[in-house]
Design a protein around this motif. Structure first.
Motif, mmCIF file in Angstrom:
data_model
loop_
_atom_site.group_PDB
_atom_site.id
_atom_site.type_symbol
_atom_site.label_atom_id
_atom_site.label_comp_id
_atom_site.label_asym_id
_atom_site.label_seq_id
_atom_site.Cartn_x
_atom_site.Cartn_y
_atom_site.Cartn_z
ATOM 1 N N GLU A 244 0.824 -1.210 0.000
ATOM 2 C CA GLU A 244 0.000 0.000 0.000
ATOM 3 C C GLU A 244 0.859 1.263 0.000
ATOM 4 O OE1 GLU A 244 -3.365 0.152 2.545
ATOM 5 O OE2 GLU A 244 -3.976 -1.912 2.121
ATOM 6 N N ASP A 247 0.711 2.976 -3.330
ATOM 7 C CA ASP A 247 -0.577 3.426 -3.861
ATOM 8 C C ASP A 247 -0.519 4.837 -4.435
ATOM 9 O OD1 ASP A 247 -1.659 1.034 -3.172
ATOM 10 O OD2 ASP A 247 -3.181 1.825 -1.801
ATOM 11 N N ARG A 283 -8.059 -5.273 -9.954
ATOM 12 C CA ARG A 283 -9.353 -4.638 -9.705
ATOM 13 C C ARG A 283 -9.425 -4.069 -8.285
ATOM 14 N NH1 ARG A 283 -11.311 -9.338 -12.586
ATOM 15 N NH2 ARG A 283 -12.218 -8.762 -14.595
ATOM 16 N N THR A 284 -8.879 -4.839 -7.320
ATOM 17 C CA THR A 284 -8.868 -4.369 -5.925
ATOM 18 C C THR A 284 -8.047 -3.089 -5.797
ATOM 19 O OG1 THR A 284 -9.084 -6.650 -5.137
ATOM 20 C CG2 THR A 284 -8.281 -5.024 -3.555
ATOM 21 N N TRP A 286 -7.494 -0.912 -8.087
ATOM 22 C CA TRP A 286 -8.226 0.172 -8.762
ATOM 23 C C TRP A 286 -9.268 0.787 -7.827
ATOM 24 C CZ3 TRP A 286 -5.024 0.590 -12.428
ATOM 25 C CH2 TRP A 286 -5.264 1.422 -13.521
ATOM 26 N N ARG A 287 -9.991 -0.096 -7.121
ATOM 27 C CA ARG A 287 -11.001 0.410 -6.179
ATOM 28 C C ARG A 287 -10.334 1.189 -5.048
ATOM 29 N NH1 ARG A 287 -13.442 -4.654 -7.362
ATOM 30 N NH2 ARG A 287 -12.489 -5.645 -5.548
ATOM 31 N N ARG A 288 -9.199 0.665 -4.572
ATOM 32 C CA ARG A 288 -8.496 1.345 -3.470
ATOM 33 C C ARG A 288 -8.007 2.727 -3.879
ATOM 34 N NH1 ARG A 288 -4.815 -2.698 -2.218
ATOM 35 N NH2 ARG A 288 -2.966 -1.546 -2.878
ATOM 36 N N GLY A 290 -9.461 4.555 -6.076
ATOM 37 C CA GLY A 290 -10.583 5.391 -6.462
ATOM 38 C C GLY A 290 -10.580 5.763 -7.932
ATOM 39 N N ARG A 292 -11.508 5.197 -12.039
ATOM 40 C CA ARG A 292 -12.672 4.739 -12.790
ATOM 41 C C ARG A 292 -12.414 3.355 -13.386
ATOM 42 N NH1 ARG A 292 -13.265 7.375 -17.265
ATOM 43 N NH2 ARG A 292 -11.322 8.553 -17.179
ATOM 44 N N PRO A 293 -13.330 2.390 -13.212
ATOM 45 C CA PRO A 293 -13.122 1.038 -13.744
ATOM 46 C C PRO A 293 -12.862 1.025 -15.254
ATOM 47 C CG PRO A 293 -14.992 1.052 -12.249
ATOM 48 C CD PRO A 293 -14.593 2.490 -12.446
ATOM 49 N N LEU A 296 -9.345 0.853 -16.693
ATOM 50 C CA LEU A 296 -8.482 -0.322 -16.532
ATOM 51 C C LEU A 296 -7.854 -0.775 -17.848
ATOM 52 C CD1 LEU A 296 -10.212 -2.674 -13.950
ATOM 53 C CD2 LEU A 296 -7.807 -2.013 -13.987
ATOM 54 N N GLU A 335 -15.398 -3.891 -13.507
ATOM 55 C CA GLU A 335 -15.850 -3.654 -12.134
ATOM 56 C C GLU A 335 -15.337 -4.768 -11.197
ATOM 57 O OE1 GLU A 335 -17.619 -1.092 -11.064
ATOM 58 O OE2 GLU A 335 -18.549 -0.222 -12.842
#
Length: 335
Positions: A244, A247, A283-284, A286-288, A290, A292-293, A296, A335
């Motif tokens: 992390e 990130d 994907r995880t 990307w969500r962390r 913030g 946009r999916p 990707l 997503e």
């Protein structure tokens, strides 16, 4: 091979090395696996001169290297080791030309970057080039000119290709932290100033007429921010080594348009998950972050975690096919 849109990169590709010693078979595998983003494979199992350091040493201009018991050492003239490295590269280019007839799209070639090369090549006295700032500058200039000539030859042989140059820099973090050992093994070389490292990478990356440059490192703590400032178009890394702490730098890289070459498929023999499982971590992330999916597929190229020289030929083929399927999973279900 299929024609693709005019993007700079494809959705999936290899890192560099493959097992075995047959150039035609390796290139057939690399081009057949990645119709949208083939790469020129390296075959270190052939011996000295086919290894990553020897192969790149053979590209240098007005600098020559030979094999000593301690490794590759600079000398005064091209010897049999330089000639062998150049002959094998010629074989590989012949095979690439054969299997890319009519191809149009991105094509990746690899070489060792200036700092890993400086850490690995020895001066005449046996100490690493890294120990001498002037020798580092000379080596970087020779490498830049050698790569310019090499990429021109690739473009001549594959005129429809948009060449992507990958600089392999597994020792980059060690160079920045002063962790490269001296010849005696009792000390380490002094850390190189970050601005000098960045400027050298920028100079080598910019010497090729605008071809995009990707830097690859399968070591921990890849310096994403430094590489972004150096102007590289992409960063290739072992996804399993991210923490992390990375990130913020990763988010800034994506937002600035830097391509992430995410090494998510293991480089040595073992069971493979389903394609969606291979990119679940992406994907995880990307969500962390913030992000946009839908970004990707535009921002990520899927690769093995590192080169596949240590894998069995059957596993290497499966791993490359898994990269293609995992990239398709990212594009179809972001997503």
């Amino acid at each position: 091979m299929s024609e693709i849109s005019q993007s700079r990169f494809g959705p999936a590709t290899g890192v560099g090395s493959l097992p075995g010693g047959d150039a035609r078979e390796a290139v057939k595998t690399a081009t057949g696996s990645f119709e949208d983003f083939p790469f020129l494979p390296e075959l270190p199992a052939r011996g000295p001169g086919a290894d990553m350091i020897g192969r790149t040493a053979g590209m240098l201009v007005e600098l020559y290297a030979r094999v000593e018991p301690s490794g590759w050492r600079l000398g005064d003239r091209p010897g049999r080791d330089t000639k062998r490295a150049r002959a094998w590269l010629g074989e590989d280019l012949d095979a690439l030309e054969e299997f890319t007839q009519g191809y149009q799209g991105p094509l990746k070639v690899q070489a060792v970057g200036p700092w890993t090369l400086a850490a690995a090549l020895e001066l005449r006295g046996g100490e690493a080039v890294l120990s001498d700032a002037g020798a580092c500058r000379d080596l970087a200039a020779s490498l830049a000119e050698g790569l310019r000539l090499h990429l021109a030859e690739v473009r001549r042989r594959v005129p429809g290709a948009r060449v992507v140059l990958q600089l392999d820099e597994p020792s980059l973090t060690a160079v920045l932290r002063g962790q490269v050992r001296t010849a005696s093994g009792y000390r380490t070389h002094r850390a190189v100033d970050r601005q000098v490292v960045e400027a050298t990478l920028r100079d080598v990356a910019g010497a090729h007429g605008g071809d995009p440059v990707v830097v690859h490192s399968c070591a921990p703590d890849v310096p994403f921010a430094l590489l972004r400032r150096a102007g590289v178009a992409g960063v290739s890394f072992d996804f399993s080594l991210l923490t992390e702490r990375d990130d913020e730098a990763l988010g800034e890289a994506v937002e600035s348009g830097t391509r992430l070459f995410a090494g998510v498929v293991p480089g040595t023999d073992g069971p493979l998950s389903d394609p969606a499982g291979s990119v679940m971590g992406v994907r995880t992330l990307w969500r962390r972050l913030g992000l946009r999916p839908e970004l990707l597929a535009e921002a990520v190229t899927v690769t093995p975690s590192c080169g596949l020289a240590g894998a069995s030929p059957a596993y290497a083929r499966r791993a490359l096919a898994q990269c293609v399927r995992a990239a398709r999973s990212l594009a179809d279900n972001p997503e």
